[in-house]
Design a protein around this motif. Structure first.
Motif, PDB file in Angstrom:
ATOM      1  N   TYR A  91       0.949  -1.009   0.008  1.00  0.00           N
ATOM      2  CA  TYR A  91       0.391   0.166  -0.458  1.00  0.00           C
ATOM      3  C   TYR A  91       0.787   0.994   0.076  1.00  0.00           C
ATOM      4  O   TYR A  91       2.355   0.991   0.306  1.00  0.00           O
ATOM      5  CB  TYR A  91      -0.817   0.005   0.736  1.00  0.00           C
ATOM      6  CG  TYR A  91      -1.815  -1.281   1.196  1.00  0.00           C
ATOM      7  CD1 TYR A  91      -3.310  -0.553   0.854  1.00  0.00           C
ATOM      8  CD2 TYR A  91      -1.401  -1.865   1.745  1.00  0.00           C
ATOM      9  CE1 TYR A  91      -4.021  -2.173   0.440  1.00  0.00           C
ATOM     10  CE2 TYR A  91      -2.681  -3.385   1.543  1.00  0.00           C
ATOM     11  CZ  TYR A  91      -4.146  -3.319   1.698  1.00  0.00           C
ATOM     12  OH  TYR A  91      -4.691  -4.248   1.970  1.00  0.00           O
ATOM     13  N   PHE A 147       1.244   5.157   0.955  1.00  0.00           N
ATOM     14  CA  PHE A 147       0.840   6.590   2.095  1.00  0.00           C
ATOM     15  C   PHE A 147       1.489   7.707   1.495  1.00  0.00           C
ATOM     16  O   PHE A 147       2.427   7.960   1.125  1.00  0.00           O
ATOM     17  CB  PHE A 147       0.865   6.317   2.847  1.00  0.00           C
ATOM     18  CG  PHE A 147       0.000   5.129   3.474  1.00  0.00           C
ATOM     19  CD1 PHE A 147      -1.157   5.162   4.035  1.00  0.00           C
ATOM     20  CD2 PHE A 147       1.016   4.061   3.161  1.00  0.00           C
ATOM     21  CE1 PHE A 147      -1.614   3.216   3.641  1.00  0.00           C
ATOM     22  CE2 PHE A 147       0.621   2.483   4.029  1.00  0.00           C
ATOM     23  CZ  PHE A 147      -0.656   1.958   4.409  1.00  0.00           C
ATOM     24  N   ILE A 205      -3.720  -3.182   7.983  1.00  0.00           N
ATOM     25  CA  ILE A 205      -5.360  -2.607   6.708  1.00  0.00           C
ATOM     26  C   ILE A 205      -6.228  -2.634   7.366  1.00  0.00           C
ATOM     27  O   ILE A 205      -7.118  -1.708   7.914  1.00  0.00           O
ATOM     28  CB  ILE A 205      -5.241  -3.046   5.872  1.00  0.00           C
ATOM     29  CG1 ILE A 205      -4.466  -3.149   5.049  1.00  0.00           C
ATOM     30  CG2 ILE A 205      -6.711  -2.957   4.899  1.00  0.00           C
ATOM     31  CD1 ILE A 205      -3.553  -1.554   4.480  1.00  0.00           C
ATOM     32  N   LEU A 216      -6.161   0.514  10.513  1.00  0.00           N
ATOM     33  CA  LEU A 216      -6.744   1.690  10.002  1.00  0.00           C
ATOM     34  C   LEU A 216      -8.099   1.793   9.333  1.00  0.00           C
ATOM     35  O   LEU A 216      -8.975   3.260   9.409  1.00  0.00           O
ATOM     36  CB  LEU A 216      -5.980   1.664   8.605  1.00  0.00           C
ATOM     37  CG  LEU A 216      -4.418   1.706   8.526  1.00  0.00           C
ATOM     38  CD1 LEU A 216      -3.457   2.085   7.541  1.00  0.00           C
ATOM     39  CD2 LEU A 216      -3.830   3.216   9.615  1.00  0.00           C
ATOM     40  N   ASP A 217      -8.965   1.055   8.603  1.00  0.00           N
ATOM     41  CA  ASP A 217     -10.108   0.570   8.192  1.00  0.00           C
ATOM     42  C   ASP A 217     -10.795   0.948   9.223  1.00  0.00           C
ATOM     43  O   ASP A 217     -12.200   2.027   9.608  1.00  0.00           O
ATOM     44  CB  ASP A 217     -10.601   0.025   7.308  1.00  0.00           C
ATOM     45  CG  ASP A 217      -9.681  -0.415   5.776  1.00  0.00           C
ATOM     46  OD1 ASP A 217      -8.993   1.285   5.536  1.00  0.00           O
ATOM     47  OD2 ASP A 217     -10.037  -1.201   5.441  1.00  0.00           O
ATOM     48  N   ILE A 270     -11.108   4.745  10.806  1.00  0.00           N
ATOM     49  CA  ILE A 270     -11.295   5.851   9.514  1.00  0.00           C
ATOM     50  C   ILE A 270     -13.311   5.668   9.927  1.00  0.00           C
ATOM     51  O   ILE A 270     -13.873   6.566  10.148  1.00  0.00           O
ATOM     52  CB  ILE A 270     -11.350   5.148   8.123  1.00  0.00           C
ATOM     53  CG1 ILE A 270     -10.084   5.454   7.548  1.00  0.00           C
ATOM     54  CG2 ILE A 270     -12.181   5.859   7.279  1.00  0.00           C
ATOM     55  CD1 ILE A 270      -9.461   4.924   6.558  1.00  0.00           C
ATOM     56  N   ASN A 299      -8.401   9.706   5.435  1.00  0.00           N
ATOM     57  CA  ASN A 299      -8.403   8.474   4.613  1.00  0.00           C
ATOM     58  C   ASN A 299      -7.086   7.691   5.645  1.00  0.00           C
ATOM     59  O   ASN A 299      -6.482   8.451   6.474  1.00  0.00           O
ATOM     60  CB  ASN A 299      -7.819   8.701   3.522  1.00  0.00           C
ATOM     61  CG  ASN A 299      -6.330   9.503   3.498  1.00  0.00           C
ATOM     62  OD1 ASN A 299      -5.928   9.953   4.158  1.00  0.00           O
ATOM     63  ND2 ASN A 299      -6.214  10.405   2.470  1.00  0.00           N
ATOM     64  N   ARG A 300      -6.970   6.666   4.934  1.00  0.00           N
ATOM     65  CA  ARG A 300      -5.483   5.685   5.162  1.00  0.00           C
ATOM     66  C   ARG A 300      -4.836   6.656   5.892  1.00  0.00           C
ATOM     67  O   ARG A 300      -3.591   6.693   6.660  1.00  0.00           O
ATOM     68  CB  ARG A 300      -5.237   4.474   4.369  1.00  0.00           C
ATOM     69  CG  ARG A 300      -6.052   3.774   4.380  1.00  0.00           C
ATOM     70  CD  ARG A 300      -6.179   2.103   3.952  1.00  0.00           C
ATOM     71  NE  ARG A 300      -7.465   1.120   3.693  1.00  0.00           N
ATOM     72  CZ  ARG A 300      -7.837   0.924   3.189  1.00  0.00           C
ATOM     73  NH1 ARG A 300      -6.773   0.158   2.250  1.00  0.00           N
ATOM     74  NH2 ARG A 300      -8.555  -0.493   2.972  1.00  0.00           N
ATOM     75  N   SER A 301      -3.360   7.065   4.905  1.00  0.00           N
ATOM     76  CA  SER A 301      -2.667   8.162   4.658  1.00  0.00           C
ATOM     77  C   SER A 301      -2.548   9.482   5.845  1.00  0.00           C
ATOM     78  O   SER A 301      -1.685   9.280   6.276  1.00  0.00           O
ATOM     79  CB  SER A 301      -1.886   8.928   3.759  1.00  0.00           C
ATOM     80  OG  SER A 301      -2.352   8.697   2.108  1.00  0.00           O
TER      81      SER A 301
END
Length: 243
Positions: free
Chosen positions: A4, A6, A65, A68-69, A72, A83-85
């Motif tokens: 991924y 970022f 992941i 992270l989600d 969010i 967002n993830r970044s």
């Protein structure tokens, strides 16, 4: 694991790389994200737009992941869209603050020149900045590399030298894999070339250079729209593409 990418602040990313040794930085980041990190109370900071960013790819596990989600979604329930970044930037900022005044002792460095297929250095230079090659390749060997079971001989093939200097633990990892395959002589070189070939294929699938240029173009166009009509911008772009 999957790759991924970022967006990070250039200054913070460079400081992160200086404070944490390459052979441990990903593991420390993963452990902190999974076991310690919680959303900042000031979520407005996570929504702040960073003008100067660089693209940094990471190999992430499914657990990372999912975390992270989930974060969010937590932010969304509080009325914030991130967002993830944005989360990864906050994670990295926190780690930089933690280790700034107590940096981890640097690993010993080792240097070795490997014989590699001729032309690979030039191809890599089109995919990644020269100054990033050592760090990214080292990270790949430590966290993303899985031997292909195909180690062709370099005998009677066009070759060139690739000088590689990095943390001694990266070389230890290659030696460990070499021993597992029972290589008696030149095993480290075989593992290095295999990892290098995989690394090149990985870069070709999503070149950091292309991602960085795309991000820079997006920033430039955003700034351009503030001072020029969109129709004129499109006209200028079309003229440039036809040249």
């Amino acid at each position: 694991m999957k790759q991924y990418s970022f967006n990070f602040s250039f200054e913070v990313l460079e400081e992160f790389k200086k404070l944490l040794p390459v052979n441990r930085s990903k593991k420390i980041l993963k452990k902190y994200l999974l076991n310690e990190y919680v959303l900042s109370e000031s979520l407005n900071d996570l929504q702040e737009i960073i003008s100067e960013t660089v693209i940094q790819p990471y190999w992430m596990t499914e657990a990372e992941i999912i975390k992270l989600d989930r974060l969010i979604k937590q932010a969304k329930t509080k009325g914030y869209s991130i967002n993830r970044s944005a989360i990864m930037r906050d994670v990295m900022n926190n780690l930089v603050d933690r280790y700034r005044n107590k940096p981890i002792q640097k690993s010993k460095q080792h240097r070795q020149t490997f014989k590699v297929p001729k032309g690979i250095k030039e191809r890599l230079s089109l995919l990644i900045e020269d100054g990033e090659l050592t760090y990214e390749l080292s990270s790949f060997i430590m966290d993303g590399y899985v031997p292909s079971n195909d180690f062709p001989s370099m005998r009677n093939k066009d070759q060139e030298d690739l000088n590689f200097k990095t943390d001694i633990e990266v070389f230890d990892k290659m030696d460990e894999i070499s021993s597992e395959y029972g290589f008696k002589k030149g095993g480290r070189a075989k593992i290095f070339r295999d990892a290098l070939n995989q690394f090149e294929a990985w870069l070709e699938s999503d070149p950091p250079k292309k991602a960085a240029l795309k991000q820079e173009l997006k920033y430039i166009l955003t700034e351009y729209k503030n001072v020029e009509n969109i129709s004129i911008i499109k006209e200028e772009i079309n003229k440039y593409l036809k040249e």
